[in-house]
Design a protein around this motif. Sequence first.
Motif, PDB file in Angstrom:
ATOM      1  N   SER A  95       0.779  -1.126   0.019  1.00  0.00           N
ATOM      2  CA  SER A  95      -0.056   0.012  -0.022  1.00  0.00           C
ATOM      3  C   SER A  95       0.807   1.418  -0.076  1.00  0.00           C
ATOM      4  O   SER A  95       2.049   1.147   0.582  1.00  0.00           O
ATOM      5  CB  SER A  95      -0.853   0.111   1.160  1.00  0.00           C
ATOM      6  N   THR A  96       0.379   2.309  -0.605  1.00  0.00           N
ATOM      7  CA  THR A  96       1.336   3.492  -0.622  1.00  0.00           C
ATOM      8  C   THR A  96       0.385   4.748  -0.049  1.00  0.00           C
ATOM      9  O   THR A  96       0.450   5.739  -0.268  1.00  0.00           O
ATOM     10  CB  THR A  96       1.622   3.886  -2.133  1.00  0.00           C
ATOM     11  N   ASP A  97      -0.610   4.081   0.800  1.00  0.00           N
ATOM     12  CA  ASP A  97      -1.403   5.336   1.419  1.00  0.00           C
ATOM     13  C   ASP A  97      -1.109   5.636   2.759  1.00  0.00           C
ATOM     14  O   ASP A  97      -0.199   5.007   3.352  1.00  0.00           O
ATOM     15  CB  ASP A  97      -2.787   4.871   1.420  1.00  0.00           C
ATOM     16  N   ASN A  98      -1.370   6.912   3.155  1.00  0.00           N
ATOM     17  CA  ASN A  98      -0.817   7.379   4.534  1.00  0.00           C
ATOM     18  C   ASN A  98      -2.199   7.736   5.297  1.00  0.00           C
ATOM     19  O   ASN A  98      -3.148   7.944   4.820  1.00  0.00           O
ATOM     20  CB  ASN A  98       0.089   8.748   4.178  1.00  0.00           C
ATOM     21  N   TRP A  99      -1.867   8.065   6.460  1.00  0.00           N
ATOM     22  CA  TRP A  99      -3.030   8.622   7.526  1.00  0.00           C
ATOM     23  C   TRP A  99      -3.604   9.619   6.892  1.00  0.00           C
ATOM     24  O   TRP A  99      -5.120   9.610   6.951  1.00  0.00           O
ATOM     25  CB  TRP A  99      -2.414   8.688   8.961  1.00  0.00           C
ATOM     26  N   SER A 100      -3.166  10.810   6.434  1.00  0.00           N
ATOM     27  CA  SER A 100      -3.969  12.071   6.052  1.00  0.00           C
ATOM     28  C   SER A 100      -4.876  11.535   4.821  1.00  0.00           C
ATOM     29  O   SER A 100      -6.083  12.024   5.048  1.00  0.00           O
ATOM     30  CB  SER A 100      -2.676  12.871   5.384  1.00  0.00           C
ATOM     31  N   GLU A 101      -4.384  10.761   4.022  1.00  0.00           N
ATOM     32  CA  GLU A 101      -5.058  10.421   2.768  1.00  0.00           C
ATOM     33  C   GLU A 101      -6.370   9.647   3.219  1.00  0.00           C
ATOM     34  O   GLU A 101      -7.512   9.716   2.825  1.00  0.00           O
ATOM     35  CB  GLU A 101      -4.382   9.653   1.596  1.00  0.00           C
ATOM     36  N   LEU A 102      -6.201   8.755   4.249  1.00  0.00           N
ATOM     37  CA  LEU A 102      -7.050   7.578   4.809  1.00  0.00           C
ATOM     38  C   LEU A 102      -7.993   8.564   5.478  1.00  0.00           C
ATOM     39  O   LEU A 102      -9.489   8.393   5.061  1.00  0.00           O
ATOM     40  CB  LEU A 102      -6.521   7.065   5.610  1.00  0.00           C
ATOM     41  N   MET A 103      -7.883   9.609   6.457  1.00  0.00           N
ATOM     42  CA  MET A 103      -9.005  10.209   6.942  1.00  0.00           C
ATOM     43  C   MET A 103      -9.715  11.212   6.155  1.00  0.00           C
ATOM     44  O   MET A 103     -10.855  11.470   6.405  1.00  0.00           O
ATOM     45  CB  MET A 103      -8.188  11.213   8.048  1.00  0.00           C
ATOM     46  N   MET A 104      -9.041  11.500   5.046  1.00  0.00           N
ATOM     47  CA  MET A 104      -9.882  12.497   4.021  1.00  0.00           C
ATOM     48  C   MET A 104     -10.557  11.733   3.005  1.00  0.00           C
ATOM     49  O   MET A 104     -11.185  12.369   2.214  1.00  0.00           O
ATOM     50  CB  MET A 104      -8.644  13.444   3.411  1.00  0.00           C
ATOM     51  N   GLY A 105     -10.318  10.305   3.041  1.00  0.00           N
ATOM     52  CA  GLY A 105     -11.073   9.506   1.881  1.00  0.00           C
ATOM     53  C   GLY A 105     -10.329   9.776   0.889  1.00  0.00           C
ATOM     54  O   GLY A 105     -11.042   9.683  -0.445  1.00  0.00           O
ATOM     55  N   PHE A 106      -9.208  10.298   0.737  1.00  0.00           N
ATOM     56  CA  PHE A 106      -8.517  10.784  -0.771  1.00  0.00           C
ATOM     57  C   PHE A 106      -7.844   9.341  -1.250  1.00  0.00           C
ATOM     58  O   PHE A 106      -6.784   9.381  -1.457  1.00  0.00           O
ATOM     59  CB  PHE A 106      -7.569  12.013  -0.311  1.00  0.00           C
TER      60      PHE A 106
END
Length: 318
Positions: free
Chosen positions: A145-156
Amino acid sequence: MTINWYGVINKMVGNCAAYCETNRLGALVVGMSGGLDSAVALALAVKVKKEIKSRCDDRKQPDASPKVIGISLPCYSSEASIRLAVEAMEKAGVRPEITRLDPAYDAMAAIIGDRDKVNAGNIKARLRMITLYDRARKENGMVLSTDNWSELMMGFWTLHGDVGDYGMFQNILKGTEMYEIAKILRDELGCPTQAIIDAKPDDGLGVTDQGDEGQLGASYAVVDKILVDNIRKGFDPANPPSWIGDGTQSTEMKILDRAAKTEYKRRGVVNLTREELGLRPIEKCKVCYGNHTGKFTKDEKGNLVCDNCGKLICTVPL
């Protein structure tokens, strides 16, 4: 509190290495966008490979370390992003691969028909993941996975289009923490390159011309501060207060509103329980396989039903 980022990286690598060994994985596959997160994921994958090889050497066992595969997946992407992705792979010592998805996107777009920029971006993201998972299957590996917490929380992120099998930094803040990790990996492996660290974050999906910030409405540093400050005050995206989404147009309200509206994405697949369906829990079930030795009761139509398995035994009213 001062954070030991070297220790954090070691934990990321150690946990992933243990997971790979337990599951006998043959490859770690990373989709390379030319951005910071994918470059960090690739660098960490290289460290995981080295860690597993070291463990095998210590045990005097054959090298069972997984391949590290990086693939640039341009889909009407800029040539600059492709160059950044290739440079990152070369610096990390990974053979650069490029799979152009423009023809696949054209074919899918022709089937689906009308679409806006967000729909188009989702198609591109899902085509990328199809390609990565196909490769992982062939190599007996997994997609990082290449996602981070900020993107996770923003649904980005795109459902079924971004998140892989294993996230070493899913709970790392993009606006500040990711850059600390990136700098350490840059100094150690040369990946991410300084050009990637300095670049404006952009998912490369063409949703806006202003990169990630244009879609989020603020920089990652601002997004992180607003989310962290409000979570510490009790904000819960799953149970947002009534004033969320009341039309207030401040940056803070927009960010909190987006976090609340995208909670469904973080829940994942919703599966109805047996209790919600009016069925017995599995641990209380007994399957008779025709040997109905339990008690029997009549249903509302007078049919005889086995209490153990719930099967209809007799349709003749007694």
